[in-house]
Design an enzyme around this catalytic site. Structure first.
Site, PDB file in Angstrom:
ATOM      1  N   ASP A  11       0.860  -1.184   0.000  1.00 59.80           N
ATOM      2  CA  ASP A  11       0.000   0.000   0.000  1.00 59.80           C
ATOM      3  C   ASP A  11       0.894   1.230   0.000  1.00 59.80           C
ATOM      4  O   ASP A  11       1.771   1.361   0.854  1.00 59.80           O
ATOM      5  CB  ASP A  11      -0.878   0.030   1.254  1.00 59.80           C
ATOM      6  CG  ASP A  11      -2.006  -0.997   1.170  1.00 59.80           C
ATOM      7  OD1 ASP A  11      -2.093  -1.685   0.134  1.00 59.80           O
ATOM      8  OD2 ASP A  11      -2.769  -1.110   2.133  1.00 59.80           O
ATOM      9  N   ASP A 130     -14.455  -6.544  -5.148  1.00 60.79           N
ATOM     10  CA  ASP A 130     -14.643  -6.698  -3.703  1.00 60.79           C
ATOM     11  C   ASP A 130     -16.024  -7.309  -3.494  1.00 60.79           C
ATOM     12  O   ASP A 130     -17.026  -6.724  -3.919  1.00 60.79           O
ATOM     13  CB  ASP A 130     -14.580  -5.331  -3.002  1.00 60.79           C
ATOM     14  CG  ASP A 130     -13.176  -4.724  -3.052  1.00 60.79           C
ATOM     15  OD1 ASP A 130     -12.213  -5.473  -3.312  1.00 60.79           O
ATOM     16  OD2 ASP A 130     -13.052  -3.507  -2.843  1.00 60.79           O
TER      17      ASP A 130
END
Lengths: 260, 210
Positions: A11, A130
């Protein structure tokens, strides 16, 4: 035999890695390029940068990160986060990314999948999905980092992005993500069987057996993992040795006398 | 090898950054070949194409790069092909029926059969490459087999087995590369295959320089 891929995910916020990579013993643990090199040396099969930067100004930093990584890491690199248009994709690909990942924008404007496949070839495009279990016993697609439910069924949506020309699916179970209780095997298997393109499983890895399960029973083609690597719990090669012991085909990077 | 000038064929379709970075890392000087005159003064032509078979033929012709490319191969000058730069050497492809390839190697390019073994397509990831012993200078220092990185949906069905540099299994056993004097062309991506890929590029430049 084609091996199963082990893919660390970093990230990145405003050009800095935000999750712990201290164990990698880097001079600068927050430098994405240094982290990428460390995973390259560990024999990671690919690498994903997820840009969690909010502003478009800071996103320019990501282009530079990608260019510097591509100059020293000779492995496939995917960049996701904040990519909306074909122009955004082109910018990342020209900087040296091999693939780009899109999520919310694919749901909002599905034709961007067709356009990207046409412009760059399907191998460049990873569609991230997702998914969260619903009361009907199936899975609903969420967008905006898992905050917004849609009308879409995850398995049907996966089949559609495949038809439209996506090269790969990055599937995250929102129920499993962050629990360390294991991947959602049923979801992964349902999606993998519904499409003809590779599926990367993500979300829920707490131990090495979880990876074995999702690659075998879940029929995933690759696993994405963050915390299991970043906090020094396991190296990439430890993961691979464990998988191999359980009959999962993996690649070990050869030690070459000619290298460097 | 430091004196050799590499020309990387650029017809505007793909990202060449990785290829240029890889050659720089193995110590070779590479420039881009974007127009017919650029073929003059280079020693080795590298064609790292990606994209569709028919589209790339059309674009190469439009940019007047097709004829010099064909001539380069006919004169058997040093050539390194990667991915599409491998497939285009053949006569035709199931991807683009009716389009003639470079015809520098015999055979046609076929699509993987997705119904066989529930194969995922593209063939994407690290697969085992088995080397032919007779071509050992090309893969000097590498283990046999070596895992290398692939991304493709089509593969060449090579007629002349004596030219097969290496094979890989994916539903079928296919030629992952061919070699002959002054030519190596491969389906996988050396520029994405970490140290093993760089070692192969180093070898290739050495063999082509001899």
């Amino acid at each position: 035999m084609l091996t199963k891929r082990i893919i660390p995910c970093l990230d990145v916020h405003a050009g800095r890695v935000v999750k712990g990579t201290k164990f990698l013993n880097l001079r600068d643990a927050g430098d994405p390029v240094e982290s990428a090199k460390a995973y390259n040396d560990q024999g990671a099969d690919e690498l994903v940068f997820l840009d969690i930067t909010a502003s478009s100004d800071e996103r320019k930093t990501m282009v530079d990160v990608v260019a510097r990584t591509a100059a020293s890491c000779f492995m496939p690199l995917t960049v996701g986060g904040g990519i909306r248009t074909v122009a955004d994709m082109r910018e990342m690909l020209l900087a040296g990314a091999d693939k780009v990942g899109i999520n919310t924008s694919a749901v909002k404007t599905p034709h961007v999948i067709d356009e990207a496949a046409e412009a760059f070839g399907c191998q460049c495009l990873v569609v991230a999905i997702d998914a969260k279990r619903n009361e009907r016993g199936s899975w609903t697609v969420y967008t905006h980092g898992g905050r917004t439910p849609t009308e879409l069924d995850a398995v049907e949506w996966a089949a559609e992005v495949c038809r439209r020309g996506a090269g790969e699916i990055l599937l995250t179970s929102m129920d499993a993500d962050g629990t360390k209780a294991g991947y959602d095997i049923e979801l992964t298997r349902a999606v993998s069987e519904a499409v003809t393109i590779p599926v990367i499983a993500s979300g829920g890895a707490g131990n090495l057996d979880h990876m074995v399960h999702v690659l075998k029973e879940g029929k995933a083609d690759a696993v994405l993992a963050a915390s299991i690597f970043h906090f020094g719990q396991h190296t990439v090669d430890e993961v691979k040795c464990h998988l191999e012991k359980h009959g999962v085909p993996v690649r070990h990077a050869p030690r070459l006398s000619t290298a460097h | 090898m430091s004196g050799m000038k590499l020309g990387v064929l650029d017809y505007g379709a793909g990202n060449l950054r990785s290829v240029l970075n890889a050659f720089e890392t193995v110590g070779a000087h590479a420039s881009l070949v974007t127009k017919p005159e650029d073929f003059d003064g280079i020693d080795v032509l590298v064609f790292p194409g990606q994209g569709a078979f028919g589209d790339s033929v059309r674009i190469l012709k439009k940019r007047e790069l097709w004829a010099p490319l064909k001539q380069w191969l006919q004169e058997k000058r040093p050539y390194l092909g990667i991915c599409l730069g491998y497939q285009l050497l053949f006569e035709s492809s199931e991807e683009s029926p009716g389009v003639e390839g470079l015809c520098a190697a015999k055979g046609r390019v076929r699509k993987f059969d997705p119904t066989a073994d529930h194969l995922k397509i593209p063939h994407m990831g690290w697969n085992r490459v088995n080397w032919a012993n007779k071509f050992s200078p090309w893969w000097d220092g590498l283990p046999n087999p070596t895992h290398l990185y692939f991304v493709h949906s089509y593969y060449p069905d090579v007629e002349d087995q004596s030219e097969v540099l290496c094979t890989t299994d994916y539903g079928v056993s296919f030629a992952a590369g061919i070699a002959r004097e002054n030519l190596m062309a491969v389906q996988f991506h050396p520029e994405k295959s970490q140290d093993a890929g760089l070692a192969l590029l180093r070898n290739a430049l050495k063999v082509l320089a001899d």
